[in-house]
Enzyme design. Structure first.
Site, short mmCIF file in Angstrom:
data_model
loop_
_atom_site.label_atom_id
_atom_site.label_comp_id
_atom_site.label_asym_id
_atom_site.label_seq_id
_atom_site.Cartn_x
_atom_site.Cartn_y
_atom_site.Cartn_z
N ASP A 11 0.88 -1.17 0.00
CA ASP A 11 0.00 0.00 0.00
C ASP A 11 0.92 1.22 0.00
O ASP A 11 2.09 1.11 0.35
CB ASP A 11 -0.85 -0.05 1.29
CG ASP A 11 -1.73 1.16 1.44
OD1 ASP A 11 -2.30 1.59 0.42
OD2 ASP A 11 -1.86 1.67 2.57
N LYS A 12 0.42 2.39 -0.38
CA LYS A 12 1.26 3.59 -0.38
C LYS A 12 1.07 4.42 0.89
O LYS A 12 1.96 4.57 1.69
CB LYS A 12 0.97 4.46 -1.61
CG LYS A 12 1.88 5.68 -1.69
CD LYS A 12 1.42 6.68 -2.71
CE LYS A 12 0.24 7.47 -2.23
NZ LYS A 12 0.58 8.51 -1.24
N THR A 13 -0.18 4.91 1.05
CA THR A 13 -0.45 5.84 2.15
C THR A 13 -0.26 5.16 3.50
O THR A 13 -0.93 4.18 3.80
CB THR A 13 -1.90 6.35 2.05
OG1 THR A 13 -2.13 6.72 0.71
CG2 THR A 13 -2.14 7.52 2.97
N PHE A 67 -12.10 19.06 -7.98
CA PHE A 67 -11.02 18.26 -8.60
C PHE A 67 -11.62 16.96 -9.14
O PHE A 67 -12.50 16.38 -8.54
CB PHE A 67 -9.97 17.92 -7.53
CG PHE A 67 -8.87 17.05 -8.06
CD1 PHE A 67 -7.74 17.62 -8.64
CD2 PHE A 67 -8.96 15.67 -8.01
CE1 PHE A 67 -6.72 16.82 -9.15
CE2 PHE A 67 -7.95 14.86 -8.52
CZ PHE A 67 -6.82 15.44 -9.09
N LYS A 69 -5.66 25.58 -9.51
CA LYS A 69 -4.40 24.87 -9.24
C LYS A 69 -4.56 23.43 -9.74
O LYS A 69 -5.64 22.86 -9.68
CB LYS A 69 -4.03 24.92 -7.76
CG LYS A 69 -4.90 24.12 -6.81
CD LYS A 69 -4.24 24.02 -5.44
CE LYS A 69 -4.92 23.00 -4.55
NZ LYS A 69 -6.06 23.50 -3.81
N ARG A 112 5.64 16.51 -4.65
CA ARG A 112 4.37 16.64 -5.36
C ARG A 112 4.27 18.09 -5.84
O ARG A 112 4.32 19.01 -5.03
CB ARG A 112 3.21 16.33 -4.42
CG ARG A 112 3.33 14.96 -3.81
CD ARG A 112 2.28 14.74 -2.76
NE ARG A 112 0.94 14.76 -3.32
CZ ARG A 112 -0.10 14.19 -2.74
NH1 ARG A 112 0.05 13.57 -1.61
NH2 ARG A 112 -1.28 14.25 -3.28
N ASP A 167 -4.98 6.08 -3.77
CA ASP A 167 -4.66 7.50 -3.95
C ASP A 167 -4.60 7.91 -5.42
O ASP A 167 -4.63 7.08 -6.31
CB ASP A 167 -3.29 7.77 -3.29
CG ASP A 167 -3.26 9.15 -2.67
OD1 ASP A 167 -4.03 10.00 -3.13
OD2 ASP A 167 -2.47 9.36 -1.73
N ASP A 212 -1.45 -1.07 5.99
CA ASP A 212 -1.68 -0.64 7.38
C ASP A 212 -3.15 -0.39 7.68
O ASP A 212 -3.53 -0.31 8.83
CB ASP A 212 -0.88 0.64 7.67
CG ASP A 212 -1.35 1.80 6.81
OD1 ASP A 212 -1.36 2.93 7.30
OD2 ASP A 212 -1.73 1.57 5.65
N ASP A 229 -6.63 -2.53 3.32
CA ASP A 229 -5.62 -3.48 2.84
C ASP A 229 -5.90 -4.91 3.29
O ASP A 229 -5.18 -5.83 2.90
CB ASP A 229 -4.23 -3.06 3.34
CG ASP A 229 -3.88 -1.64 2.93
OD1 ASP A 229 -4.15 -1.29 1.77
OD2 ASP A 229 -3.36 -0.88 3.76
#
Length: 1126
Positions: free
Chosen positions: A402-404, A545, A568, A599, A681, A823, A827
């Site tokens: 997982d990333k986050t 967004f 933005k 980022r 994400d 985490d 997941d």
């Protein structure tokens, strides 16, 4: 109760809908009110109940070949008159079954406990105008539920009423998709303030697991009026498992309950995980079973051939009884066959299963005791939930992470910005209000000062951040990703709530430079500028967004009546919409920041004339009311407004990586593992993380398969998908030079490295195209491309899609071993699906994982050191067990040729029982717990050593054949060596001859010493424990033999070994033969070690890492893990 299909996409094909009566009140226009039946709100994740535990658990255990086999042997020993006692196989079997049942029962108790906590939780339900407390499991579809701040939603609800004036509420969905940032949800417009007076029905789709999809409509009935119809989307749906934040209370109506909630549909049931070693054991077991059956068949056949000769069947000194004469010949043959099976049964070691269970159980403590895994911050170390998979840690081929919160800390920090081509960094002081430092340009120009202020206003206004409501005594915190950051409450500092953590970072970045966002009150945004003056702007529209546009805008009106648009977004989406000469000044900064893993976002603005604003306003209002194609219409208006803008600058925000994340990923790739990042994400964020973790290098060519790349005016999405898949397949698979086995990344410039990126929406098209025919073709192309890429990034993934990807790789050709690490509760599905699941400590994933570690960096040691050693140890244990039992039973088989196939045992019953239990079990158990053929430091320094044991290298057929041939050679040597000795009948000084029990005892003595010394030769890492068990086992054998034969035991009918051992050792010839046979048996092994030259790049280091010769007792060379304190 609706059955759960593990296939995500089967739900998408169901078009039928459900009708829900809000508060169970019938509608005026329905003639008959028949409430539909839906499932209750119970959650079940346990496997057993009190009633089915025993039968279900026993059934599962006896499905294992070995357990079933030993049960049959035990029954045969009970029923048929066999040469050995039923206790020899019954006792070890009972021990294995009991231990396993207790372990699995305890694990299920914990699951029951967790289910009860959820199901018995008290919630408030509105019934007849009163608030009633009910257990969560008793909620029905249609109930109106009240939820207060920081409470978790008990089921999937449609939001009817909120305590906030603007009819919104804030929610964190950390336990669903890992994003614990705040999301805004909206009440259904035109609902009654008094919910008791609300009469309405909801029509919505049947339950399906996609967290981001929901389609429905609500009919609101009012007296003497046409029913009002309101469309419902994901923004009105509050999901079970999500938590209410910054909103005092809400009311919602239950639409999906229990196992039909999106959270439950995304939960993958826990299946029994089996390691590759266990599969190898079963294969070897079948080979030995064939050897056993063939031995029994040969002996039975030869027995009857021999007895068919005259005088052999019934000699004059051994007449048959009447009962024996009356017995059916075929029945007699069958019982003889079974007797031989029982006699040779020891070739299949039941004690191996006991030893393997103990090795796994005790071995897992070394992970928990490892001091390197201890994290002082959370005061916790590693945790082992499943000890069955230790050796699997040494066989991993694919890592899904997982990333986050796993690769990153999810803690955004504003690093720098670039305004009008000049780079600015913050001078980190609290005293200066204007903390700007220009590193590459002029600072004091008036025009530049205006640009700076415009840029900072844009940062303060272009976002959806809320200022946190806090009482006077509260310490304000930022709620970024579920982790509240406590900080001193200075005047300029405030607590913020945002839908993404980098929005907070930008607002705080502006705050450092003197522009503070004070909050939004009834459509009015207030900011405090550098001169401490309050500026007020009217918020007219927010252009949200979305992943296709990859930008967001706000339209605001100043006090003087000017209408401004601030925008933005990602550089690729902003640059085409601004003047080209402005782009050149900023592009260099953006590209440099991106390669550094930050980022980046570009900021632009535009002044709208009254006519332009009027057109935009009308377009936006009309699009927002559309029931069909609402999103497409909105995007068209957004794109129309966001053109001809002026570029002001760009920002760089850092999402801090976990400690040593890049080094860990590099080590895993060096060890031959392929790393896939699966995240919910956005693509940009995930991509920059992959660069920061060195999964993507600067030279990596990225193959992108996302909704953005599928947008093509000429082709339909699916046609474009096929075209892209074929193009990428040609690049990465067909045109790529053949890769050497085990090499994952070529560092040479000749070979091109590829990285692959896919998003959830595209994955669902790949997995479930409109034409079923294409499904397998798409999957196959997709897999082949991914397998040829150095790293794969899957973004915008729903939890069940993560599990699907793992399953797809797991079941692909070659069945590679997979590992998932995450985490959050999002997941859990992939952790349960992978062969090995790892949770990060202190989070929800831990309960469902096999192992838990406090930090990502610990994964390196867990796999490269612990995993490697566990695999080598257990592989040696398995091969050694089969070898020592072959040595043990081969002489017994050969003996039958010399005793008229009479099932006469060669060894005494005590020796038969004790051989595996006492004489040879402790040395191999100690070896399998403590052996380090290569030191841990070398294993961690040279990740490539991990590849040498890949693909179950030590349990393949070649090493198995080597061990089997060694066992046959030694078995033949023991038997015929002793037989050669017995060719001289007078072996004692007084001329007396030895009997058959002396013969068996000499063979047994040579056997015990040889197999134990063979293990001593194999041991590379000596500790006092190894010395104690190896020499202690041999001493115990000698002591036991003297003791067993030296006393008359009253409970024995006949004592075969009375003084046999002592008598045997009085013969010099016996001593000579025992010593010569032990040396001859071990000679091939010694010669092999002496003559074999070290090979491979690390062989010198490996040989240098070996301790002193094993006959020296190195007290200072104690195994490092044994020094750990639990």
């Amino acid at each position: 109760l609706m059955t759960r299909s593990p296939n995500w996409f089967s739900y998408e094909k169901r078009v039928d809908s459900r009708t829900i009566y809000v508060g169970h009140r019938p509608c005026p226009d329905t003639e008959a009110f028949i409430p539909s039946k839906f499932c209750d709100n119970r959650i079940v994740s346990s496997k057993y109940t009190v009633w089915n535990f025993l039968p279900k658990n026993l059934f599962e255990q006896f499905r294992r070949i070995a357990n079933f086999y030993f049960l049959i042997i035990f029954l045969v020993q009970v029923i048929v008159d066999t040469p050995t006692s039923p206790v020899t196989s019954g006792l070890p079997l009972f021990f294995v079954i009991t231990v396993t049942a207790i372990k699995q029962g305890y694990e299920d108790c914990l699951r029951h406990k967790a289910d009860n906590e959820v199901n018995k939780y008290l919630v408030t339900v509105l019934e007849d105008g009163r608030s009633v407390k009910k257990e969560s499991e008793k909620i029905k579809v249609g109930d109106v539920v009240e939820v207060v701040e920081d409470e978790t939603f008990p089921c999937d609800l449609i939001l009817l009423q909120s305590s906030r004036e603007d009819g919104t509420c804030f929610v964190t969905t950390a336990s669903l998709d890992g994003e614990s940032n705040h999301k805004t949800h909206y009440t259904v417009p035109d609902t009654e303030k008094d919910l008791q007076a609300l009469t309405a029905t909801i029509e919505c789709e049947q339950p399906q697991p996609d967290l981001y999809k929901f389609v429905g409509r609500m009919h609101i009935y009012k007296p003497e009026q046409e029913p009002a119809v309101r469309s419902l989307g994901p923004e009105n749906l509050l999901l079970k498992g999500a938590t209410l934040k910054n909103t005092k209370k809400i009311y919602g109506v239950a639409v999906y309950t229990g196992m039909e909630t999106k959270m439950a549909l995304n939960y993958q049931g826990k299946s029994q995980k089996r390691s590759a070693v266990e599969k190898s054991i079963n294969a070897f077991l079948l080979v030995y079973l064939c050897i056993l059956i063939s031995k029994a068949v040969v002996c039975t056949t030869l027995k009857y051939v021999w007895q068919s000769k005259e005088g052999q069947d019934e000699p004059w000194y051994n007449q048959k009884t009447q009962k024996e004469k009356d017995t059916n010949m075929y029945l007699k043959m069958f019982t003889d066959f079974l007797s031989f099976m029982v006699l040779f049964n020891f070739i299949i070691p039941v004690s191996m299963y006991v030893t393997v269970e103990m090795q796994k159980f005790l071995g897992s403590f070394f992970i928990t005791w490892d001091k390197d895994f201890f994290d002082p911050e959370i005061q916790e170390g590693a945790l082992v939930n499943t000890s069955d998979l230790n050796e699997e840690l040494g066989q991993v081929e694919y890592v899904f992470t997982d990333k986050t919160g796993t690769l990153t800390q999810n803690n955004m920090e504003f690093i720098e910005c670039c305004i009008d081509g000049f780079q600015y960094k913050h001078r980190d002081t609290w005293s200066e209000v204007d903390g700007f430092t220009v590193t590459d340009g002029p600072v004091n120009k008036l025009q530049q000062k205006e640009k700076e202020e415009l840029f900072l206003r844009a940062l303060c206004l272009c976002h959806t951040v809320q200022v946190k409501e806090a009482g006077s005594e509260e310490v304000l915190t930022d709620q970024v990703d579920g982790i509240d950051e406590m900080r001193p409450q200075l005047e300029e500092e405030r607590g913020f709530i945002a839908s993404s953590p980098d929005e907070i970072a930008l607002v705080k970045g502006a705050m450092k430079y003197g522009f503070t966002f004070l909050g939004l009150e009834s459509k009015s945004m207030k900011i405090k500028n550098r001169e401490n003056n309050i500026e007020e702007y009217k918020l007219l529209h927010v252009l949200n967004f979305d992943p296709v546009r990859r930008r967001m805008s706000v339209i605001v009106q100043t006090k003087s009546g000017e209408t401004l648009l601030f925008c933005k977004g990602a550089d690729s989406s902003i640059f085409p919409r601004v003047k080209p000469e402005e782009v050149d000044r900023i592009r260099m900064h953006v590209e440099r920041n991106a390669t550094e893993g930050y980022r980046t976002l570009c900021v632009a603005f535009k002044q709208l004339s009254a006519e332009e604003y009027a057109v935009a306003d009308t377009g936006l209002r009309e699009a927002r009311l559309a029931l069909q194609d609402r999103e497409e219409k909105l995007i068209a208006v957004y794109n129309q407004v966001e053109t001809g803008m002026s570029l002001i600058g760009a920002t760089a925000v850092e999402d801090r990586l976990q400690e040593e994340a890049a080094e860990t990923m590099e080590a895993l790739q060096g060890a031959g593992m392929k790393v896939w990042v699966l995240t919910g994400d956005k693509m940009e964020t995930a991509k920059s993380t992959c660069y920061a973790c060195r999964l993507f290098q600067r030279g990596t060519e990225l193959l992108e398969l996302t909704l953005r790349t599928l947008e093509d005016e000429r082709l339909k999405r699916e046609e474009k998908l096929r075209e892209l898949l074929q193009e990428y397949h040609r690049k990465a698979v067909q045109d790529a030079p053949p890769v050497k086995a085990g090499v994952t990344r070529s560092w040479s410039t000749a070979n091109q490295d590829y990285g692959f990126i896919i998003d959830g929406a595209t994955l669902s098209i790949v997995m479930n195209p409109q034409h079923e025919v294409d499904a397998s073709q798409y999957k196959s192309l997709f897999l082949q491309i991914c397998q040829n890429c150095t790293a794969v990034l899957c973004c915008r993934m729903a939890p069940l899609q993560k599990a699907q990807i793992v399953k797809m790789v797991k079941t692909s050709k070659g069945s590679p071993i997979t590992l998932s690490i995450g985490d959050g509760a999002n997941d859990v599905s992939m952790i349960l699906e992978a062969h090995v699941g790892i949770g990060k400590e202190g989070r929800q994933a831990v309960r469902n994982s096999d192992y838990a570690i406090p930090k990502l960096k610990h994964l390196k040691k867990l796999l490269l050191a612990h995993g490697h050693l566990y695999y080598v140890r257990i592989a040696h244990l398995v091969q050694y067990f089969f070898y020592k039992n072959l040595c043990f039973i081969l002489p017994q088989f050969l003996y039958q040729f010399f005793c008229g196939y009479s099932q006469q045992p060669l060894y005494d019953a005590a020796y038969l029982t004790m051989y595996n239990i006492c004489f040879t079990s402790m040395p191999i158990l100690a070896y399998s717990l403590l052996e380090q053929h290569i030191s841990i430091e070398i294993l961690l320094d040279n990740a490539t050593l991990y590849r040498e044991i890949a693909n179950n290298a030590m349990l393949r057929w070649r090493p198995f054949l080597y061990w089997t041939l060694l066992g046959i050679f030694q078995g033949l040597l023991f038997f015929f060596g002793v037989r050669f000795l017995f060719s001289n009948p007078a072996l004692q000084d007084n001329g007396q001859v030895f009997g058959n029990w002396s013969y068996g005892t000499i063979v047994f003595t040579v056997l015990v010493f040889t197999v134990t010394l063979k293990l001593a030769l194999d041991t590379r890492h000596w500790t006092w424990i190894n010395h104690f068990v190896i020499w202690g086992s041999l001493a115990f054998y000698v002591f036991f033999s003297f003791f067993w034969g030296g006393i008359i035991w009253p409970f024995l009918k006949q004592q075969r070994l009375y003084f046999v051992f002592a008598n045997m050792l009085s013969s010099v010839s016996a001593w000579l033969v025992i010593i010569i046979l032990i040396i001859l048996s071990l000679l091939p092994e010694i010669l092999l070690v002496v003559l074999r030259k070290p090979r491979g790049p690390h062989s010198r280091q490996v040989y240098l890492s070996l301790p002193f010769p094993f006959w020296i007792l190195p007290f200072y060379h104690i195994h490092p893990i044994l020094c750990y304190s639990p």
